[in-house]
Design a protein around this motif. Structure first.
Motif, PDB file in Angstrom:
ATOM      1  N   SER A  66      14.223   3.257   3.096  1.00  0.00           N
ATOM      2  CA  SER A  66      13.081   4.152   3.468  1.00  0.00           C
ATOM      3  C   SER A  66      13.344   4.088   1.973  1.00  0.00           C
ATOM      4  O   SER A  66      11.992   5.161   1.386  1.00  0.00           O
ATOM      5  CB  SER A  66      14.445   5.631   3.308  1.00  0.00           C
ATOM      6  OG  SER A  66      14.963   5.296   1.926  1.00  0.00           O
ATOM      7  N   LYS A  90      10.597   1.355   0.721  1.00  0.00           N
ATOM      8  CA  LYS A  90       9.814  -0.148   0.465  1.00  0.00           C
ATOM      9  C   LYS A  90       8.741   0.334   0.216  1.00  0.00           C
ATOM     10  O   LYS A  90       8.136  -1.097  -0.487  1.00  0.00           O
ATOM     11  CB  LYS A  90       9.614   0.013   2.396  1.00  0.00           C
ATOM     12  CG  LYS A  90      10.402  -0.817   2.731  1.00  0.00           C
ATOM     13  CD  LYS A  90      10.187  -1.090   4.226  1.00  0.00           C
ATOM     14  CE  LYS A  90      11.105  -1.304   4.965  1.00  0.00           C
ATOM     15  NZ  LYS A  90      10.447  -2.163   6.668  1.00  0.00           N
ATOM     16  N   THR A  91       7.852   0.797  -0.114  1.00  0.00           N
ATOM     17  CA  THR A  91       7.028   1.009  -1.779  1.00  0.00           C
ATOM     18  C   THR A  91       7.613   1.975  -3.072  1.00  0.00           C
ATOM     19  O   THR A  91       8.350   2.548  -2.721  1.00  0.00           O
ATOM     20  CB  THR A  91       5.720   1.446  -1.351  1.00  0.00           C
ATOM     21  OG1 THR A  91       6.004   3.404  -1.306  1.00  0.00           O
ATOM     22  CG2 THR A  91       5.130   0.958  -0.294  1.00  0.00           C
ATOM     23  N   GLU A 103       7.203   5.318  -2.673  1.00  0.00           N
ATOM     24  CA  GLU A 103       8.520   5.356  -1.728  1.00  0.00           C
ATOM     25  C   GLU A 103       9.635   5.843  -2.783  1.00  0.00           C
ATOM     26  O   GLU A 103      10.471   6.441  -2.558  1.00  0.00           O
ATOM     27  CB  GLU A 103       8.947   4.868  -0.460  1.00  0.00           C
ATOM     28  CG  GLU A 103       7.098   5.602   0.533  1.00  0.00           C
ATOM     29  CD  GLU A 103       7.444   4.271   1.470  1.00  0.00           C
ATOM     30  OE1 GLU A 103       6.534   4.933   2.539  1.00  0.00           O
ATOM     31  OE2 GLU A 103       8.770   3.943   1.912  1.00  0.00           O
ATOM     32  N   HIS A 122       2.432   1.184   4.835  1.00  0.00           N
ATOM     33  CA  HIS A 122       3.029   2.663   3.935  1.00  0.00           C
ATOM     34  C   HIS A 122       1.876   3.379   2.280  1.00  0.00           C
ATOM     35  O   HIS A 122       1.314   2.686   2.457  1.00  0.00           O
ATOM     36  CB  HIS A 122       4.074   1.880   3.079  1.00  0.00           C
ATOM     37  CG  HIS A 122       5.026   1.802   4.155  1.00  0.00           C
ATOM     38  ND1 HIS A 122       6.167   2.622   4.328  1.00  0.00           N
ATOM     39  CD2 HIS A 122       4.903   1.437   5.171  1.00  0.00           C
ATOM     40  CE1 HIS A 122       7.014   2.020   4.377  1.00  0.00           C
ATOM     41  NE2 HIS A 122       6.437   1.053   5.883  1.00  0.00           N
ATOM     42  N   GLU A 129       0.136  11.176   3.753  1.00  0.00           N
ATOM     43  CA  GLU A 129       0.873   9.971   3.263  1.00  0.00           C
ATOM     44  C   GLU A 129       1.063   9.252   4.666  1.00  0.00           C
ATOM     45  O   GLU A 129       0.916   9.666   5.616  1.00  0.00           O
ATOM     46  CB  GLU A 129       2.179  10.268   3.203  1.00  0.00           C
ATOM     47  CG  GLU A 129       2.850  11.103   2.029  1.00  0.00           C
ATOM     48  CD  GLU A 129       4.187  11.316   1.194  1.00  0.00           C
ATOM     49  OE1 GLU A 129       4.424  10.386   1.754  1.00  0.00           O
ATOM     50  OE2 GLU A 129       3.898  12.145   0.086  1.00  0.00           O
ATOM     51  N   ASN A 176       2.589   6.097   7.524  1.00  0.00           N
ATOM     52  CA  ASN A 176       4.006   5.959   7.304  1.00  0.00           C
ATOM     53  C   ASN A 176       4.087   5.043   8.577  1.00  0.00           C
ATOM     54  O   ASN A 176       4.681   5.551   9.225  1.00  0.00           O
ATOM     55  CB  ASN A 176       5.424   5.845   7.195  1.00  0.00           C
ATOM     56  CG  ASN A 176       6.106   5.389   6.859  1.00  0.00           C
ATOM     57  OD1 ASN A 176       6.632   4.624   7.913  1.00  0.00           O
ATOM     58  ND2 ASN A 176       6.890   5.839   6.308  1.00  0.00           N
ATOM     59  N   GLU A 178       7.556   2.022  10.606  1.00  0.00           N
ATOM     60  CA  GLU A 178       9.074   1.711  10.637  1.00  0.00           C
ATOM     61  C   GLU A 178       9.579   2.524  11.682  1.00  0.00           C
ATOM     62  O   GLU A 178      11.199   2.139  12.279  1.00  0.00           O
ATOM     63  CB  GLU A 178       9.617   3.025   9.407  1.00  0.00           C
ATOM     64  CG  GLU A 178       8.467   2.273   7.778  1.00  0.00           C
ATOM     65  CD  GLU A 178       9.212   0.509   8.057  1.00  0.00           C
ATOM     66  OE1 GLU A 178      10.304   0.535   8.103  1.00  0.00           O
ATOM     67  OE2 GLU A 178       8.478   0.068   6.967  1.00  0.00           O
TER      68      GLU A 178
END
Ligand code: MN
Ligand code: MN
Length: 463
Positions: free
Chosen positions: A42, A44-45, A48, A149, A161, A163, A166
């Motif tokens: 949850s 990955k950046t 986040e 992302h 945002e 995303n 995923e």
């Protein structure tokens, strides 16, 4: 005393942690790593990771630090730096001038960033131009499923945002590679040039906007979809941070499930231990601080990297609140720079010096210095500080090992340690050994992840 007894007394013991750990504690390590896998899936950046970390911390009573407000022993605060770097603090009974126990890990990982003007069409296919971030081996990124992302920030400040890739039902993206049948010339390139930076173009669509007139209809159709979903036009890519990352989820590796495969272990495999440790710190003698930082992979630069004065500012805020002096606080502070080391790979043993390389399942790695070719560019932890860290690890029954990053003349690397040391703080690197570091799918061992957590906790709790 015979040789066997004398050896036991005098030789340093090096033994696989899985042969040393009790079944009960190994169970704990396994269940701890379930939480870790959820975290890297949850987060990955860096954005986040900050979001997830702040959410977890707020549930444990952490509140944003407010200038001019007084906080007391046991209070929990956090400093959110632009949503990309965050520091959590649990106020100690003793003043910050007497020293703060700091852990610092990074939450950015190597990836492909979109260029400011990324979207184009070629041969009626839609693509994104990218500029890779951090030290990737470029040939590893084509032909694997990718996700997108990040954020668009519209001119009026609205945050959109992004995303995509995923969810199981989401579409994914890909960088294409040449077929072997036509790769004769490409095969003559050296490995770093196998795929060049300008060849890391991401395929994002192929369906044209239906009209008999006009050109760039695939690009038009993609922009139409993005406009409908995010309210953006092409120029909004300029005020965006969009990162292309592997679309795989973290998972157990091996028949025995003792290992974890996933994207971005470096360095979320130390960030999660630092985070979960600070969440569990109770009434510490000294103030405990856990920093999750951005920009380590490109040299810790910029105002969200640790080469900035962010650390000085937050230690300053906490110290001045108590009427203390920031310089004195920094001089008395100690830090674990929580970052990964290269585990020795059975297939590539040549680049390691086996007496000083770290091994998977031998516990958390203490790395006295990093740098390259003559320790260049490193913070070399002093022997006195090393002694106190050894003592802390041994007294708390934490399985640990020492490590070095490869053979002397082969290469090297760096961490945030040097930037923290430059502020006058005692620092040493401590983290998890990783295989295939910086690849889209890295490998770690569960025992080492759990021992990293235990080290972070013992250090910040002052055990
Ligand atoms: Mn790292
Ligand atoms: Mn790295």
């Amino acid at each position: 005393m015979n040789a066997k007894e004398l050896k036991k007394k005098l030789f340093a013991e090096r033994k696989n942690g899985l042969l040393r750990i009790s079944d009960e504690e190994y169970e704990k390590a396994q269940s701890y790593c379930e939480g870790y896998k959820d975290f890297i899936n949850s987060a990955k950046t860096e954005r986040e990771a900050v979001k997830v970390a702040v959410n977890l911390a707020e549930k444990q009573g952490f509140i944003p630090f407010e200038q001019g407000k007084k906080y007391n022993a046991g209070d929990k605060v956090y400093f959110n730096n632009r949503g990309k770097t965050v520091a959590f603090a649990v106020i100690g009974k003793s003043d910050c001038e007497n020293g703060v126990n700091i852990t610092a890990a990074h939450i950015d990982s190597p990836r492909l960033d979109l260029k400011p003007n990324p979207l184009y069409e070629e041969l009626e296919l839609g693509l994104f131009k990218t500029h890779y971030y951090g030290g990737i081996r470029k040939y590893q990124w084509p032909a694997v499923p990718l996700a997108l992302h990040g954020v668009f920030i519209l001119k009026d400040g609205t945050v959109k945002e992004v995303n995509v890739g995923e969810d199981d039902n989401d579409p994914k993206f890909v960088v294409n590679d040449l077929l072997p049948h036509l790769a004769h010339e490409q095969n003559k390139r050296t490995l770093p040039q196998g795929i060049k930076g300008e060849e890391l173009n991401v395929l994002i669509g192929s369906r044209p906007f239906k009209d008999d007139e006009g050109s760039e209809l695939v690009k038009l159709n993609i922009l139409k979809m993005l406009n409908e979903k995010y309210g953006i036009t092409e120029s909004d890519f300029l005020s965006a941070e969009l990162e292309v990352v592997p679309a795989f989820k973290a998972c157990d590796l091996g028949f025995d499930r003792s290992l974890i495969g996933g994207y971005g272990h470096d360095d979320r495999v130390c960030a999660y231990p630092a985070l979960t440790a600070i969440l569990n710190i109770k009434d510490p003698e000294k103030t405990a601080v856990a920093i999750l930082t951005d920009k380590e992979e490109i040299g810790s630069c910029g105002n969200t990297g640790l080469e900035s004065d962010f650390l000085v500012h937050i230690i300053g805020d906490l110290t001045k609140m108590q009427g203390g002096d920031t310089t004195v606080a920094l001089r008395n502070s100690r830090c674990l720079s929580a970052d990964v080391n290269a585990g020795m790979d059975p297939t590539f043993q040549d680049v390691f010096e086996k007496r000083n390389a770290s091994l998977l399942n031998y516990g958390v790695v203490v790395t006295k210095y990093t740098g390259s070719r003559g320790k260049s560019g490193t913070s070399d932890a002093c022997a006195e500080y090393m002694a106190s860290i050894r003592k802390m690890l041994d007294e708390n029954d934490i399985i640990w090992q020492s490590g070095e990053l490869g053979k002397v003349d082969v290469g090297g690397g760096g961490t945030v340690a040097v930037y923290i040391a430059n502020k006058g703080v005692d620092v040493v690197d401590l983290g998890v050994p990783v295989l295939s570091m910086h690849s889209p799918f890295e490998t770690t061992a569960k025992l080492d992840v759990y021992m990293c957590y235990r080290a972070m906790f013992s250090f910040m709790q002052g055990l």
